[in-house]
Design a protein around this motif. Sequence first.
Motif, PDB file in Angstrom:
ATOM      1  N   PRO A  87      62.253  72.264  31.734  1.00 36.79           N
ATOM      2  CA  PRO A  87      62.464  71.199  32.718  1.00 36.79           C
ATOM      3  C   PRO A  87      61.665  71.426  34.008  1.00 36.79           C
ATOM      4  O   PRO A  87      61.739  72.488  34.623  1.00 36.79           O
ATOM      5  CB  PRO A  87      63.978  71.264  32.965  1.00 36.79           C
ATOM      6  CG  PRO A  87      64.523  71.724  31.637  1.00 36.79           C
ATOM      7  CD  PRO A  87      63.521  72.736  31.151  1.00 36.79           C
ATOM      8  N   HIS A  88      60.890  70.408  34.370  1.00 41.87           N
ATOM      9  CA  HIS A  88      60.030  70.479  35.556  1.00 41.87           C
ATOM     10  C   HIS A  88      59.762  69.072  36.045  1.00 41.87           C
ATOM     11  O   HIS A  88      60.058  68.099  35.340  1.00 41.87           O
ATOM     12  CB  HIS A  88      58.711  71.197  35.221  1.00 41.87           C
ATOM     13  CG  HIS A  88      57.845  70.440  34.257  1.00 41.87           C
ATOM     14  ND1 HIS A  88      58.039  70.480  32.897  1.00 41.87           N
ATOM     15  CD2 HIS A  88      56.793  69.611  34.456  1.00 41.87           C
ATOM     16  CE1 HIS A  88      57.142  69.718  32.293  1.00 41.87           C
ATOM     17  NE2 HIS A  88      56.356  69.159  33.216  1.00 41.87           N
ATOM     18  N   SER A  89      59.169  68.960  37.237  1.00 45.55           N
ATOM     19  CA  SER A  89      58.793  67.640  37.752  1.00 45.55           C
ATOM     20  C   SER A  89      57.450  67.730  38.446  1.00 45.55           C
ATOM     21  O   SER A  89      56.990  68.825  38.797  1.00 45.55           O
ATOM     22  CB  SER A  89      59.868  67.130  38.716  1.00 45.55           C
ATOM     23  OG  SER A  89      59.888  67.934  39.865  1.00 45.55           O
ATOM     24  N   HIS A  90      56.811  66.560  38.609  1.00 47.26           N
ATOM     25  CA  HIS A  90      55.520  66.468  39.301  1.00 47.26           C
ATOM     26  C   HIS A  90      55.717  65.602  40.544  1.00 47.26           C
ATOM     27  O   HIS A  90      55.906  64.388  40.416  1.00 47.26           O
ATOM     28  CB  HIS A  90      54.457  65.858  38.378  1.00 47.26           C
ATOM     29  CG  HIS A  90      54.350  66.569  37.067  1.00 47.26           C
ATOM     30  ND1 HIS A  90      53.760  67.814  36.966  1.00 47.26           N
ATOM     31  CD2 HIS A  90      54.781  66.252  35.830  1.00 47.26           C
ATOM     32  CE1 HIS A  90      53.837  68.213  35.698  1.00 47.26           C
ATOM     33  NE2 HIS A  90      54.450  67.283  34.992  1.00 47.26           N
ATOM     34  N   PRO A  91      55.672  66.213  41.725  1.00 44.39           N
ATOM     35  CA  PRO A  91      55.977  65.454  42.940  1.00 44.39           C
ATOM     36  C   PRO A  91      54.957  64.354  43.250  1.00 44.39           C
ATOM     37  O   PRO A  91      55.297  63.392  43.944  1.00 44.39           O
ATOM     38  CB  PRO A  91      55.975  66.508  44.051  1.00 44.39           C
ATOM     39  CG  PRO A  91      55.406  67.752  43.466  1.00 44.39           C
ATOM     40  CD  PRO A  91      55.503  67.650  41.981  1.00 44.39           C
ATOM     41  N   THR A  94      53.033  60.163  38.141  1.00 51.45           N
ATOM     42  CA  THR A  94      53.654  59.753  36.882  1.00 51.45           C
ATOM     43  C   THR A  94      52.855  60.410  35.775  1.00 51.45           C
ATOM     44  O   THR A  94      51.653  60.642  35.924  1.00 51.45           O
ATOM     45  CB  THR A  94      53.627  58.212  36.796  1.00 51.45           C
ATOM     46  OG1 THR A  94      54.559  57.707  37.749  1.00 51.45           O
ATOM     47  CG2 THR A  94      53.991  57.685  35.414  1.00 51.45           C
ATOM     48  N   GLU A  95      53.521  60.726  34.677  1.00 53.12           N
ATOM     49  CA  GLU A  95      52.871  61.401  33.547  1.00 53.12           C
ATOM     50  C   GLU A  95      52.888  60.474  32.333  1.00 53.12           C
ATOM     51  O   GLU A  95      53.931  59.956  31.953  1.00 53.12           O
ATOM     52  CB  GLU A  95      53.655  62.688  33.249  1.00 53.12           C
ATOM     53  CG  GLU A  95      53.239  63.407  31.985  1.00 53.12           C
ATOM     54  CD  GLU A  95      54.001  64.723  31.799  1.00 53.12           C
ATOM     55  OE1 GLU A  95      54.303  65.407  32.807  1.00 53.12           O
ATOM     56  OE2 GLU A  95      54.312  65.051  30.645  1.00 53.12           O
ATOM     57  N   LEU A  96      51.715  60.268  31.736  1.00 56.54           N
ATOM     58  CA  LEU A  96      51.597  59.494  30.494  1.00 56.54           C
ATOM     59  C   LEU A  96      51.120  60.443  29.414  1.00 56.54           C
ATOM     60  O   LEU A  96      50.058  61.052  29.554  1.00 56.54           O
ATOM     61  CB  LEU A  96      50.597  58.344  30.699  1.00 56.54           C
ATOM     62  CG  LEU A  96      50.196  57.537  29.460  1.00 56.54           C
ATOM     63  CD1 LEU A  96      51.404  56.863  28.818  1.00 56.54           C
ATOM     64  CD2 LEU A  96      49.161  56.479  29.857  1.00 56.54           C
ATOM     65  N   VAL A 133      62.644  64.962  36.618  1.00 56.64           N
ATOM     66  CA  VAL A 133      62.694  66.202  35.825  1.00 56.64           C
ATOM     67  C   VAL A 133      62.596  65.847  34.339  1.00 56.64           C
ATOM     68  O   VAL A 133      63.276  64.918  33.870  1.00 56.64           O
ATOM     69  CB  VAL A 133      64.004  66.968  36.120  1.00 56.64           C
ATOM     70  CG1 VAL A 133      64.158  68.158  35.172  1.00 56.64           C
ATOM     71  CG2 VAL A 133      64.022  67.452  37.577  1.00 56.64           C
ATOM     72  N   HIS A 134      61.727  66.559  33.618  1.00 59.70           N
ATOM     73  CA  HIS A 134      61.494  66.272  32.196  1.00 59.70           C
ATOM     74  C   HIS A 134      61.140  67.546  31.441  1.00 59.70           C
ATOM     75  O   HIS A 134      60.861  68.584  32.053  1.00 59.70           O
ATOM     76  CB  HIS A 134      60.370  65.236  32.054  1.00 59.70           C
ATOM     77  CG  HIS A 134      59.055  65.683  32.621  1.00 59.70           C
ATOM     78  ND1 HIS A 134      58.804  65.698  33.978  1.00 59.70           N
ATOM     79  CD2 HIS A 134      57.924  66.158  32.028  1.00 59.70           C
ATOM     80  CE1 HIS A 134      57.585  66.150  34.182  1.00 59.70           C
ATOM     81  NE2 HIS A 134      57.020  66.445  33.012  1.00 59.70           N
ATOM     82  N   PHE A 135      61.135  67.446  30.111  1.00 62.32           N
ATOM     83  CA  PHE A 135      60.743  68.592  29.275  1.00 62.32           C
ATOM     84  C   PHE A 135      60.173  68.062  27.976  1.00 62.32           C
ATOM     85  O   PHE A 135      60.339  66.881  27.626  1.00 62.32           O
ATOM     86  CB  PHE A 135      61.955  69.506  28.993  1.00 62.32           C
ATOM     87  CG  PHE A 135      63.019  68.839  28.174  1.00 62.32           C
ATOM     88  CD1 PHE A 135      62.946  68.814  26.789  1.00 62.32           C
ATOM     89  CD2 PHE A 135      64.086  68.193  28.792  1.00 62.32           C
ATOM     90  CE1 PHE A 135      63.907  68.161  26.028  1.00 62.32           C
ATOM     91  CE2 PHE A 135      65.056  67.535  28.041  1.00 62.32           C
ATOM     92  CZ  PHE A 135      64.952  67.525  26.655  1.00 62.32           C
ATOM     93  N   THR A 149      48.470  62.833  30.954  1.00 65.97           N
ATOM     94  CA  THR A 149      47.561  62.345  31.991  1.00 65.97           C
ATOM     95  C   THR A 149      48.395  61.970  33.212  1.00 65.97           C
ATOM     96  O   THR A 149      49.582  61.627  33.090  1.00 65.97           O
ATOM     97  CB  THR A 149      46.774  61.127  31.480  1.00 65.97           C
ATOM     98  OG1 THR A 149      47.710  60.130  31.058  1.00 65.97           O
ATOM     99  CG2 THR A 149      45.900  61.486  30.300  1.00 65.97           C
ATOM    100  N   PHE A 150      47.776  62.051  34.367  1.00 63.29           N
ATOM    101  CA  PHE A 150      48.499  61.909  35.634  1.00 63.29           C
ATOM    102  C   PHE A 150      47.706  61.043  36.609  1.00 63.29           C
ATOM    103  O   PHE A 150      46.472  61.167  36.671  1.00 63.29           O
ATOM    104  CB  PHE A 150      48.679  63.295  36.282  1.00 63.29           C
ATOM    105  CG  PHE A 150      49.417  64.264  35.402  1.00 63.29           C
ATOM    106  CD1 PHE A 150      50.794  64.379  35.481  1.00 63.29           C
ATOM    107  CD2 PHE A 150      48.736  65.051  34.480  1.00 63.29           C
ATOM    108  CE1 PHE A 150      51.477  65.273  34.655  1.00 63.29           C
ATOM    109  CE2 PHE A 150      49.408  65.938  33.656  1.00 63.29           C
ATOM    110  CZ  PHE A 150      50.787  66.048  33.751  1.00 63.29           C
ATOM    111  N   ASN A 151      48.407  60.236  37.387  1.00 67.49           N
ATOM    112  CA  ASN A 151      47.703  59.459  38.410  1.00 67.49           C
ATOM    113  C   ASN A 151      47.618  60.237  39.730  1.00 67.49           C
ATOM    114  O   ASN A 151      47.938  59.724  40.798  1.00 67.49           O
ATOM    115  CB  ASN A 151      48.362  58.084  38.595  1.00 67.49           C
ATOM    116  CG  ASN A 151      49.816  58.168  38.993  1.00 67.49           C
ATOM    117  OD1 ASN A 151      50.481  59.172  38.762  1.00 67.49           O
ATOM    118  ND2 ASN A 151      50.317  57.124  39.603  1.00 67.49           N
TER     119      ASN A 151
HETATM  120 MN    MN Z   1      55.124  67.342  33.031  1.00 69.66          MN
END
Ligand code: MN
Length: 196
Positions: A87-91, A94-96, A133-135, A149-151
């Motif tokens: 579990p983690h997050s990207h401040p 968004t993650e595709l 938070v996702h995994f 991929t990330f914006n």
């Molecule tokens: Mn991630």
Amino acid sequence: SDPDPLQDFCVANLQTSDVTVDGFPCKQTSSVVSDDFFSRALSKGRSTDNILSFNVTSANVLSFPGLNTLGLSMNRVDFAPGGLNPPHSHPRATELGLVLQGQLLVGFISTSNVFYSKIVNEGENFVIPRGLVHFQYNVGKEKALAITTFNSQLPGVVVASLTLFGSKPAIPSEVLAKAFQVDQQVVNQITSKFGN
Ligand code: MN
Ligand code: GLV
């Protein structure tokens, strides 16, 4: 979600300088070459021979300076059987994601504390809204590979376990014991696994 660019490109000059900006200063255009816009950062996955049986390899502004100011980046995530991207997050993004190989249980938790999840198979996408938070968990019998991929040129990552139990200096164990409603021994036991 990064700001819009103000010019065609701004290949990052990653050398330390006394000028700091939001992002990195640009290399002189006269020394920009084709190679600045191509990268092998994701050509090989990093070893999954670790406690979580997974690894992330990043093509972001740090490994691919041509991405500076362009507002996007990409990872490859390699999983051995049973591998977990914890579990983690990207401040900042968004993650595709796209599963290229294998079967991943992918889940995230909303700010209303609802858990959304699904088993994602080869050729299928998933999206993780910014900051949540996702995994990903390899539930297949074989290894798995995902592209994410990330914006943002540098999405940032906050790993839930490390941020709370692996910070330097450590968060007072009293605080964690109260927050998690356990006694300090339990906190110390978890903390001991994350380098403190
Ligand atoms: Mn991630
Ligand atoms: C996957 O969650 C990644 O951050 O690449």
